[in-house]
Write an enzyme that holds these catalytic residues in place. Structure first.
Site, PDB file in Angstrom:
ATOM      1  N   GLY A 175     -20.804  65.256 -84.608  1.00  0.00           N
ATOM      2  CA  GLY A 175     -19.888  65.219 -83.375  1.00  0.00           C
ATOM      3  C   GLY A 175     -18.365  65.440 -83.804  1.00  0.00           C
ATOM      4  O   GLY A 175     -17.745  66.263 -83.185  1.00  0.00           O
ATOM      5  N   ASP A 176     -18.078  64.810 -85.011  1.00  0.00           N
ATOM      6  CA  ASP A 176     -16.654  64.986 -85.482  1.00  0.00           C
ATOM      7  C   ASP A 176     -16.602  66.403 -85.946  1.00  0.00           C
ATOM      8  O   ASP A 176     -15.462  67.147 -85.561  1.00  0.00           O
ATOM      9  CB  ASP A 176     -16.404  64.046 -86.921  1.00  0.00           C
ATOM     10  CG  ASP A 176     -16.225  62.753 -86.514  1.00  0.00           C
ATOM     11  OD1 ASP A 176     -15.569  62.416 -85.494  1.00  0.00           O
ATOM     12  OD2 ASP A 176     -17.039  61.865 -87.203  1.00  0.00           O
ATOM     13  N   SER A 177     -17.563  67.008 -86.509  1.00  0.00           N
ATOM     14  CA  SER A 177     -17.370  68.598 -87.143  1.00  0.00           C
ATOM     15  C   SER A 177     -17.380  69.581 -85.644  1.00  0.00           C
ATOM     16  O   SER A 177     -16.508  70.520 -85.855  1.00  0.00           O
ATOM     17  CB  SER A 177     -18.526  68.795 -88.000  1.00  0.00           C
ATOM     18  OG  SER A 177     -18.653  68.002 -89.124  1.00  0.00           O
ATOM     19  N   ALA A 180     -14.141  69.445 -84.428  1.00  0.00           N
ATOM     20  CA  ALA A 180     -13.067  70.199 -85.220  1.00  0.00           C
ATOM     21  C   ALA A 180     -13.166  71.719 -85.039  1.00  0.00           C
ATOM     22  O   ALA A 180     -12.208  72.461 -85.059  1.00  0.00           O
ATOM     23  CB  ALA A 180     -13.193  69.707 -86.616  1.00  0.00           C
TER      24      ALA A 180
END
Length: 404
Positions: A175-177, A180
């Site tokens: 999710g973070d990636s 980003a």
């Protein structure tokens, strides 16, 4: 080892990025911009820095193996953003920047007097890229939001794993990636718009929306037909053959031959023309309806042969197939080597340090990995003296006061 003398400046070499925030969602956006040449100045708390400096299961010599990757190509400047003096330093640096990347909870910059309107007054072309769990608006905006929660809300957790188990996660911070990556796309789009108009803007990347964007036709399937996607393990429903199959040596391989013409090539490689002629396997829909039977037939064929033999037959036949790689396989693979998918740099403490290269590849102005993650505050003197004109005495006073 990477030859830094041959590294191109990169297509973003004229951009200056101030990176604020920590952990992964914002910093990975900064990493991607830095990969393609942007000057990324990372602001970190004095004495502590980004917690990513300490993250990771394996820590040889007490050093994180993740930090040199996510902080590569960046400059580290210490700045206590929780103090008026630190906020003033940040404001002055931002006035000389093209982009600010931050992943604080919404409202944090505003409390520090670093809201977009204030920043834009000094820098009308500024692009403020904000990465959060839920976005800058809406009833959930103020909630704490980590990548795992965004994965759950965006739909990918529910559909991941075996049907008889609880929802699973992938072994990376997906999710973070994703947030980003979308933040990077938005930033580059905003840069292009600024070139046309001279105006900056806010880029609002939410983790749950980045995940939602990957969910294919999940929404219309439910809204129009009432179909709810469920966990299906290693297969996609009604897509066959496309699965993991055993081989004689115990190694598992992937075969993806669901397209009609590719399926015909698979049956030829198996020397089973009857499977191509059978009505129950003749079309994409028919194979989907009879997926389990077809997978059993293919597994019986693969399990009687070593993986190398199966893969040779399938590659010669033009059938997509391959091993399920671990890191060990990547280091040994000739294709990885030929395309330099893994690059090695010198690390001051860990020596020869491997990491993934820059992707995608540009033919004229490729990105590059120029150095591993910096030490905390390594570039404070350089940046503050060059950009803001601070003297050594002024810097010493700020350091004594815990500002830098």
């Amino acid at each position: 080892m990477a030859d830094l003398t041959t590294a191109t400046p990169g297509p973003l070499h004229d951009l200056r990025v101030i990176e604020m925030g920590q952990l992964l969602a914002g910093p990975f956006c900064g990493q991607l911009l830095g990969d393609f040449g942007a000057e990324v100045i990372k602001l970190e708390s004095p004495g502590q820095g980004d917690p990513m400096r300490e993250w990771g299961r394996e820590k040889p010599k007490g050093r994180s193996l993740w930090w040199p990757v996510v902080a590569r190509n960046k400059k580290s400047v210490t700045c206590n953003l929780r103090t008026p003096q630190g906020q003033d330093l940040a404001r002055r640096l931002i006035a000389k920047a093209d982009v600010v990347v931050e992943n604080f909870r919404p409202g944090t910059l505003e409390r520090w007097g670093l809201d977009y309107e204030t920043l834009r007054a000094d820098n009308p072309g500024l692009i403020l890229t904000r990465v959060t769990g839920y976005g800058q608006s809406g009833p959930y905006a103020g909630r704490a939001g980590f990548g795992s929660i965004g994965e759950a809300m965006g739909g990918i957790r529910y559909t991941t794993g075996d049907p008889d188990h609880q929802p699973a996660r992938t072994g990376i911070s997906l999710g973070d990636s994703l947030a980003a990556v979308f933040a990077t796309i938005g930033t580059l789009a905003a840069v292009h718009h600024r070139e046309l108009t001279g105006r900056g803007q806010i880029v609002d990347s939410a983790i749950y929306e980045a995940v939602l964007a990957m969910m294919e036709s999940l929404l219309p399937e439910w809204d129009i037909t009432g179909y709810q996607r469920e966990r299906t393990g290693a297969v996609l429903p009604n897509v066959a053959p496309s699965n993991v199959y055993p081989t004689a040596g115990g190694e598992m391989i992937l075969i993806a031959a669901n397209q009609d013409t590719v399926y015909t090539r698979l049956t030829a490689a198996m020397r089973r023309p009857d499977l191509a002629a059978a009505q129950r396997f003749a079309t994409h829909s028919a194979r989907g309806e009879n997926m389990a039977e077809l997978d059993d037939i293919i597994a019986e064929w693969t399990s009687a042969r070593p993986a190398d033999e199966v893969l040779t037959l399938l590659h010669e036949a033009g059938v997509p197939a391959g091993r399920i790689y671990t890191a060990r396989d990547m280091f040994a693979d000739p294709h990885f080597a030929a395309r330099e998918a893994i690059v090695r740099l010198a690390h001051p403490d860990l020596g020869d340090f491997p990491m993934q290269n820059v992707f995608p590849r540009l033919s004229e102005t490729p990105g590059s990995v120029r150095h591993t993650g910096p030490e905390l505050g390594e570039h404070s003197t350089e940046i503050y003296s060059t950009l803001l004109g601070l003297s050594s005495d002024e810097l010493a006073g700020l350091a004594t006061a815990g500002i830098v």
